[in-house]
Design a protein around this motif. Sequence first.
Motif, PDB file in Angstrom:
ATOM      1  N   UNK A 105     -33.232  -2.788   7.874  1.00  0.00           N
ATOM      2  CA  UNK A 105     -33.340  -3.603   9.178  1.00  0.00           C
ATOM      3  C   UNK A 105     -31.728  -3.570   9.742  1.00  0.00           C
ATOM      4  N   UNK A 106     -31.554  -3.219  11.111  1.00  0.00           N
ATOM      5  CA  UNK A 106     -30.129  -3.313  11.395  1.00  0.00           C
ATOM      6  C   UNK A 106     -29.378  -4.701  11.192  1.00  0.00           C
ATOM      7  N   UNK A 107     -30.119  -5.779  11.051  1.00  0.00           N
ATOM      8  CA  UNK A 107     -29.350  -7.114  10.775  1.00  0.00           C
ATOM      9  C   UNK A 107     -28.929  -7.162   9.614  1.00  0.00           C
ATOM     10  N   UNK A 108     -29.295  -6.276   8.672  1.00  0.00           N
ATOM     11  CA  UNK A 108     -28.986  -6.128   7.077  1.00  0.00           C
ATOM     12  C   UNK A 108     -28.022  -4.958   6.962  1.00  0.00           C
ATOM     13  N   UNK A 109     -27.851  -4.031   7.576  1.00  0.00           N
ATOM     14  CA  UNK A 109     -26.943  -2.913   7.626  1.00  0.00           C
ATOM     15  C   UNK A 109     -25.485  -3.686   7.242  1.00  0.00           C
ATOM     16  N   UNK A 110     -25.211  -4.677   7.918  1.00  0.00           N
ATOM     17  CA  UNK A 110     -23.910  -5.314   8.156  1.00  0.00           C
ATOM     18  C   UNK A 110     -23.600  -5.960   6.471  1.00  0.00           C
ATOM     19  N   UNK A 111     -24.612  -6.175   5.893  1.00  0.00           N
ATOM     20  CA  UNK A 111     -24.268  -6.713   4.452  1.00  0.00           C
ATOM     21  C   UNK A 111     -24.092  -5.575   3.587  1.00  0.00           C
ATOM     22  N   UNK A 112     -24.831  -4.455   3.538  1.00  0.00           N
ATOM     23  CA  UNK A 112     -24.469  -3.085   2.860  1.00  0.00           C
ATOM     24  C   UNK A 112     -23.025  -2.757   3.246  1.00  0.00           C
ATOM     25  N   UNK A 113     -22.607  -2.631   4.599  1.00  0.00           N
ATOM     26  CA  UNK A 113     -21.226  -2.236   4.931  1.00  0.00           C
ATOM     27  C   UNK A 113     -20.373  -3.318   4.375  1.00  0.00           C
ATOM     28  N   UNK A 114     -20.650  -4.395   4.287  1.00  0.00           N
ATOM     29  CA  UNK A 114     -19.928  -5.587   4.032  1.00  0.00           C
ATOM     30  C   UNK A 114     -19.449  -5.591   2.643  1.00  0.00           C
ATOM     31  N   UNK A 115     -20.530  -5.067   1.692  1.00  0.00           N
ATOM     32  CA  UNK A 115     -20.167  -4.879   0.038  1.00  0.00           C
ATOM     33  C   UNK A 115     -19.083  -3.966   0.087  1.00  0.00           C
ATOM     34  N   UNK A 116     -19.100  -2.787   0.658  1.00  0.00           N
ATOM     35  CA  UNK A 116     -17.987  -1.818   0.601  1.00  0.00           C
ATOM     36  C   UNK A 116     -16.719  -2.471   0.872  1.00  0.00           C
ATOM     37  N   UNK A 117     -16.596  -3.248   2.157  1.00  0.00           N
ATOM     38  CA  UNK A 117     -15.328  -3.873   2.363  1.00  0.00           C
ATOM     39  C   UNK A 117     -14.916  -4.837   1.384  1.00  0.00           C
ATOM     40  N   UNK A 118     -15.776  -5.559   0.638  1.00  0.00           N
ATOM     41  CA  UNK A 118     -15.327  -6.518  -0.301  1.00  0.00           C
ATOM     42  C   UNK A 118     -14.587  -5.514  -1.389  1.00  0.00           C
ATOM     43  N   UNK A 119     -15.158  -4.196  -1.624  1.00  0.00           N
ATOM     44  CA  UNK A 119     -14.489  -3.147  -2.552  1.00  0.00           C
ATOM     45  C   UNK A 119     -13.207  -2.863  -2.310  1.00  0.00           C
ATOM     46  N   UNK A 120     -12.995  -2.857  -1.040  1.00  0.00           N
ATOM     47  CA  UNK A 120     -11.707  -2.433  -0.454  1.00  0.00           C
ATOM     48  C   UNK A 120     -10.680  -3.531  -0.481  1.00  0.00           C
ATOM     49  N   UNK A 121     -11.324  -4.726  -0.430  1.00  0.00           N
ATOM     50  CA  UNK A 121     -10.347  -5.937  -0.582  1.00  0.00           C
ATOM     51  C   UNK A 121      -9.981  -6.020  -2.222  1.00  0.00           C
ATOM     52  N   UNK A 122     -10.797  -5.740  -2.803  1.00  0.00           N
ATOM     53  CA  UNK A 122     -10.447  -5.908  -4.376  1.00  0.00           C
ATOM     54  C   UNK A 122      -9.619  -4.797  -4.877  1.00  0.00           C
ATOM     55  N   UNK A 123      -9.769  -3.586  -4.433  1.00  0.00           N
ATOM     56  CA  UNK A 123      -8.916  -2.564  -4.497  1.00  0.00           C
ATOM     57  C   UNK A 123      -7.385  -2.848  -4.262  1.00  0.00           C
ATOM     58  N   UNK A 124      -7.565  -3.271  -2.945  1.00  0.00           N
ATOM     59  CA  UNK A 124      -6.213  -3.580  -2.328  1.00  0.00           C
ATOM     60  C   UNK A 124      -5.333  -4.588  -3.135  1.00  0.00           C
ATOM     61  N   UNK A 125      -6.124  -5.687  -3.488  1.00  0.00           N
ATOM     62  CA  UNK A 125      -5.669  -6.758  -4.550  1.00  0.00           C
ATOM     63  C   UNK A 125      -5.018  -6.281  -5.859  1.00  0.00           C
ATOM     64  N   UNK A 126      -5.857  -5.456  -6.397  1.00  0.00           N
ATOM     65  CA  UNK A 126      -5.338  -4.703  -7.668  1.00  0.00           C
ATOM     66  C   UNK A 126      -4.070  -4.090  -7.291  1.00  0.00           C
ATOM     67  N   UNK A 127      -4.316  -2.968  -6.392  1.00  0.00           N
ATOM     68  CA  UNK A 127      -3.029  -2.404  -6.206  1.00  0.00           C
ATOM     69  C   UNK A 127      -1.801  -2.957  -5.894  1.00  0.00           C
ATOM     70  N   UNK A 128      -1.866  -4.241  -5.192  1.00  0.00           N
ATOM     71  CA  UNK A 128      -0.655  -5.124  -4.928  1.00  0.00           C
ATOM     72  C   UNK A 128      -0.067  -5.667  -6.189  1.00  0.00           C
ATOM     73  N   UNK A 129      -1.023  -5.632  -7.197  1.00  0.00           N
ATOM     74  CA  UNK A 129      -0.371  -6.347  -8.332  1.00  0.00           C
ATOM     75  C   UNK A 129       0.315  -4.991  -9.148  1.00  0.00           C
ATOM     76  N   UNK A 130      -0.482  -3.944  -9.291  1.00  0.00           N
ATOM     77  CA  UNK A 130       0.065  -2.968 -10.281  1.00  0.00           C
ATOM     78  C   UNK A 130       1.144  -2.090  -9.537  1.00  0.00           C
TER      79      UNK A 130
END
Length: 405
Positions: free
Chosen positions: A250-275
Amino acid sequence: MQVNDEGKPSVGWKVLGVLSMLMGFASISTDVYLPAMPAMARSLGASNGMIEYSITGYLVGFAFGQLLWGPISDRHGRRAPIAIGIVLFLFGSAGCALAGSAQAIVAWRLLQALGAAAGVVIARAMVRDLFVGPQAARVLSTLMVVMAVAPLVGPIVGGQVAAMAGWRAIFWLQVGIGLFNLATLYTLPETLPVAQRHDGRLLDVLGHYARLVREPRLMAYAAGGGFFYVGMFAYVAGTPFAYITYHHVPPQLYGLLFGVGIVGIMGSNAINARLVARHDSDTLLLWGTTLAAVAGVGSAVAAYWDVGGLWGLFFTLFLFVASTGFIVANSIAGALSDYPGQAGAVSALVGAFQYGSGVFGSGLVGLFADGTPRPLGFIMALAGVGACVGAAMLTRVPRAVRLAA
């Protein structure tokens, strides 16, 4: 305006917040309307591929805009060009909201992109004005974590706005966001003193770009990031139809799937900032592109043979997107580190390569659209392997000699 011991503007959280919003203009311009793309196609009587070209058109304008705004900001300072860019963004967004055809959407997206490019490329140059070396990479990663909130909530908000008020309301929402950014611009200090600005003609600027593209190491950074953006914008253009149309999300749930990818981006940026304080940024870039290559090949396998259905495709695409944190900040910071006197031009050139490469990603997805995720998976694999090869070139190219300002 307060300055530090080096005579540069003091950087507070308000300044970093405004910079993160400016760097997020690319996401604000695209991610919010992704859930509405199938509805736009139906409303305007256009094919899926034609609507996907609205992303391609945006990338063309965005790549050209970065080449334009970088030298302008090196000559006239940072704040005034950003304000002009936001005004262009406002006109482009309003034009999209009033458009009566898919072709008009593509045209207005070009103008929208020209304006949005000013905020992104100049914000990166402002980071380089204020920080150097590993600190610049760390700040870029931190800002990307903050600005990731926009693409995280954007598709969710966009899906709800489209459901309640139609897809045109999404572009009016972008107008409101642009007005808010224009209002907050007064809090942003000028980071490029008059004494450090460059008074060059257009031919001089083109000549400088020609010199930069002959720098092998700079082009290695651009290739690593550029190939990665082929995959990222294939992902942006292709997943609404792969998830919503093919896998019946459903279009209303597409944002949740897309948002999980963004959480991955946030996590990898946070890890990169430390490394980045303990590892060379080139090494982290190679790690990230290797992950992108593996994930890209995996997405091709999942898409072609329907391995794991929706979740098999989603998982491999998630890994590809999550590698962003190790690729984007390190490729930009690495490219800027050798050319501190030309931060605007270098930021513009690298950004143009990245977003210009994205034209091929979104364009190929639209060109080969066949109602299945297979074209998306194939392009992701090609992009990941290409990014890895580009990053690996850094181990074979000596560090560039800094160009004179």
